[in-house]
Scaffold this active site. Sequence first.
Site, PDB file in Angstrom:
ATOM      1  N   LYS A 197       0.856  -1.185   0.000  1.00 43.76           N
ATOM      2  CA  LYS A 197       0.000   0.000   0.000  1.00 43.76           C
ATOM      3  C   LYS A 197       0.893   1.235   0.000  1.00 43.76           C
ATOM      4  CE  LYS A 197       0.963   1.180   4.439  1.00 43.76           C
ATOM      5  NZ  LYS A 197       1.718   2.411   4.801  1.00 43.76           N
TER       6      LYS A 197
ATOM      7  N   ASP B 291      -1.971  -1.343  10.527  1.00 42.36           N
ATOM      8  CA  ASP B 291      -2.271  -1.336   9.092  1.00 42.36           C
ATOM      9  C   ASP B 291      -3.014  -2.591   8.632  1.00 42.36           C
ATOM     10  OD1 ASP B 291      -0.859   1.000   9.054  1.00 42.36           O
ATOM     11  OD2 ASP B 291       0.841   0.232   7.911  1.00 42.36           O
TER      12      ASP B 291
END
Length: 268
Positions: free
Chosen positions: A8, A131
């Site tokens: 990401k 995350d």
Amino acid sequence: MLKFANAKINIGLHIRKKRPDGYHDLETIFYPVKIYDVVEILPHSKLELHIWNSDLPADTDNLCLKAFRLLEKDFDINPVKIHLLKNIPIGAGLGGGSSDASSTLELLNDYYELNIEKDRLKEYAAQLGADCPFFIDNKSMYAEGIGTELSEISLDLSAYKIVVIKPDIHISTAEAYSNVSPMIPEVDLRKAIELPIQEWKFHIKNDFEISLFEKYPLIGDIKAKLYEHGAIYASMSGSGSSVFGIFNDLKGLEELNKYGKVYFPAEL
């Protein structure tokens, strides 16, 4: 069974305040990109982890092993051998470890037919890392709190090209946070992301850049070079050290190889 665990990037990252528990409240936008680790699980007589293409230790702190042990507490599952092929660089702010952990949860859920619903999977993922829940949904998300409070946003960068550069610098999360100065942001990130992408550089920033560019000037130089080579928007991702640029096209970027390893992920 195997799964491709993607990376990401963070588009904007505001460190709002330090919490009593030692964590920080933040806000950011997570966006998935096609740089992949590969996670495979196989039946085995005991729990084992083998890591390829990296000197990362296969010890008890590895999030893939923690993911197995987390589910083992609540479900009757047998041991597995986990093979982890690393391609996402470590200490780069790209979420590789978190993605691997979430992929392990999903693989175990499917392999053992545990029928854990997505919301509960995200609860397990949140116990592994801030995350991690994002990678269960794995689509553009606005995140707040410590990064586990997620809201869907409409963000599609498929019309653009993304370039990620990882210099030979490793930055741990603890190091990044040690010199950051929390502040209330002047810009509403959810509104700023709706601006034309050409305007993002005037409104959207990563708070980690202030201290880390001073300590590691090369990272700031890479961001400047991305703009010099035509990036519409460039930023450090997460707590660094990788820097990404968003381009209309990828012509004339050969010079960037001298600054670190260059990745050209397609969009998800």
